[in-house]
Design a protein around this motif. Structure first.
Motif, short mmCIF file in Angstrom:
data_model
loop_
_atom_site.label_atom_id
_atom_site.label_comp_id
_atom_site.label_asym_id
_atom_site.label_seq_id
_atom_site.Cartn_x
_atom_site.Cartn_y
_atom_site.Cartn_z
N VAL A 179 18.29 -8.72 16.41
CA VAL A 179 18.02 -9.11 15.22
C VAL A 179 17.37 -8.64 14.29
O VAL A 179 17.86 -7.82 13.20
N PHE A 180 16.16 -8.44 14.80
CA PHE A 180 14.91 -7.52 14.03
C PHE A 180 15.32 -6.18 14.15
O PHE A 180 15.29 -5.40 13.06
N GLY A 181 16.01 -5.73 15.70
CA GLY A 181 16.32 -3.88 14.80
C GLY A 181 17.92 -3.64 14.33
O GLY A 181 17.68 -3.09 13.00
N ALA A 182 18.44 -4.78 14.49
CA ALA A 182 19.39 -4.92 13.47
C ALA A 182 19.70 -5.45 12.28
O ALA A 182 20.25 -4.42 11.00
N VAL A 183 19.08 -6.16 11.88
CA VAL A 183 18.58 -5.99 10.34
C VAL A 183 17.50 -4.73 9.29
O VAL A 183 18.23 -4.40 9.10
N SER A 184 17.03 -4.25 10.09
CA SER A 184 16.03 -3.50 10.31
C SER A 184 16.54 -2.59 9.77
O SER A 184 16.65 -1.67 9.02
N ALA A 185 17.45 -2.06 10.18
CA ALA A 185 17.79 -0.61 10.80
C ALA A 185 18.55 -0.63 9.33
O ALA A 185 19.47 -0.09 8.49
N GLY A 186 20.14 -2.49 8.90
CA GLY A 186 21.10 -1.93 8.51
C GLY A 186 19.78 -2.12 7.09
O GLY A 186 20.46 -0.92 5.86
N MET A 187 19.20 -2.82 6.44
CA MET A 187 18.39 -2.62 5.08
C MET A 187 17.91 -1.41 5.22
O MET A 187 18.10 -0.58 3.92
N LEU A 188 17.27 -0.58 6.67
CA LEU A 188 16.54 1.14 6.08
C LEU A 188 18.39 1.73 5.53
O LEU A 188 18.12 2.89 4.85
N SER A 189 19.04 2.43 6.16
CA SER A 189 20.02 2.27 6.16
C SER A 189 20.98 1.91 4.68
O SER A 189 21.76 2.58 3.63
N LEU A 190 21.21 0.91 4.70
CA LEU A 190 22.10 0.42 3.72
C LEU A 190 21.86 0.06 2.02
O LEU A 190 21.92 0.23 0.96
N ALA A 191 20.58 -0.20 2.29
CA ALA A 191 20.27 -1.47 1.35
C ALA A 191 19.17 -0.41 0.41
O ALA A 191 18.90 -0.51 -0.98
N ARG A 192 18.11 -0.12 1.34
CA ARG A 192 17.48 0.95 0.74
C ARG A 192 17.40 1.90 -0.48
O ARG A 192 17.04 2.21 -1.18
N PRO A 244 20.15 2.34 -2.23
CA PRO A 244 20.58 1.56 -3.85
C PRO A 244 19.39 1.50 -4.45
O PRO A 244 19.25 2.23 -5.50
N ILE A 245 18.12 0.64 -4.37
CA ILE A 245 17.29 0.13 -4.34
C ILE A 245 16.69 1.14 -4.98
O ILE A 245 15.63 1.28 -6.25
N VAL A 246 16.30 2.24 -3.76
CA VAL A 246 15.43 3.65 -4.13
C VAL A 246 15.94 4.56 -5.38
O VAL A 246 15.48 4.78 -6.20
N ARG A 247 17.71 4.22 -5.53
CA ARG A 247 17.62 5.46 -6.42
C ARG A 247 17.85 4.37 -7.77
O ARG A 247 17.30 4.53 -8.89
N ARG A 248 18.02 2.87 -7.92
CA ARG A 248 17.61 2.49 -8.93
C ARG A 248 16.04 2.44 -9.65
O ARG A 248 16.20 2.65 -10.87
N LEU A 249 15.08 2.53 -8.52
CA LEU A 249 13.87 2.48 -9.36
C LEU A 249 13.85 3.43 -9.74
O LEU A 249 12.69 4.26 -10.98
N ALA A 258 0.95 -1.49 -0.09
CA ALA A 258 0.00 -0.03 -0.02
C ALA A 258 0.34 1.06 0.02
O ALA A 258 0.21 2.18 -0.64
N SER A 259 1.97 0.83 0.31
CA SER A 259 2.77 2.19 0.72
C SER A 259 3.83 2.32 -0.79
O SER A 259 4.75 3.75 -0.96
N MET A 260 4.44 1.57 -1.43
CA MET A 260 5.36 1.54 -1.92
C MET A 260 6.74 2.80 -1.64
O MET A 260 7.23 3.26 -2.13
N GLU A 261 6.62 2.70 -0.19
CA GLU A 261 8.24 3.35 -0.08
C GLU A 261 9.26 2.94 0.43
O GLU A 261 10.12 3.72 0.34
N LEU A 262 9.26 1.37 0.22
CA LEU A 262 9.82 0.23 0.54
C LEU A 262 10.99 -0.01 1.76
O LEU A 262 11.58 0.36 3.06
#
Length: 150
Positions: free
Chosen positions: A57-70, A72-77, A25-29
């Protein structure tokens, strides 16, 4: 914490699924990144980690995904050519002269729409039926040159 029982991994999976569905629904990744964190916590819980470790684990992976993965994905999109829309989408299109085009008058049809037209070169003149190339839109006037096809 007994109410969670031995199936806490299922709770983390459910949280991950809910967050992933909310992402649709949000499409903001953003929710998707938290969903990945929840799935990682589900894996940790599945191998027997205590709740505190699952939360870390939840906090670390979420923070890592938000700061490291999101980012470049948004730039590519959002990368890629921007497509001109509206009247500026007519630039580069071929039009057909309806009424002779000169520095003072003229109309063309381009993409099924009639436009006032003036030649880019003030000394140019185009007759009815000529094909012209739209090179600019200035307000309600299409600026045209000779088409290479004509």
């Amino acid at each position: 914490m007994d109410w969670l029982g031995d199936d806490i991994w299922l709770t983390w999976m459910a949280i991950g699924v809910v967050l992933s569905v909310v992402e649709l629904a949000s499409m903001e990744l953003v929710f998707l990144m938290f969903g990945v964190g929840a799935f990682a916590a589900a894996v940790a819980a599945g191998v027997g980690a205590p709740l505190v470790v699952c939360l870390v684990v939840f906090g670390a992976v979420s923070a890592g995904m938000l700061s490291l993965a999101r980012p470049p994905i948004v730039r590519r999109l959002h990368a890629g050519p921007s497509l001109p829309s509206g009247q500026h989408g007519l630039v580069g299109q071929i039009g057909v002269v309806d009424e002779p085009v000169s520095r003072d008058a003229g109309q063309i049809t381009v993409r099924g729409q009639r436009w006032l037209a003036r030649p880019l070169d003030p000394d140019a003149h185009f007759e009815s039926g000529d094909e012209v190339l739209v090179v600019a839109i200035e307000g309600a006037i299409a600026r045209v040159t000779a088409s290479h096809a004509s």
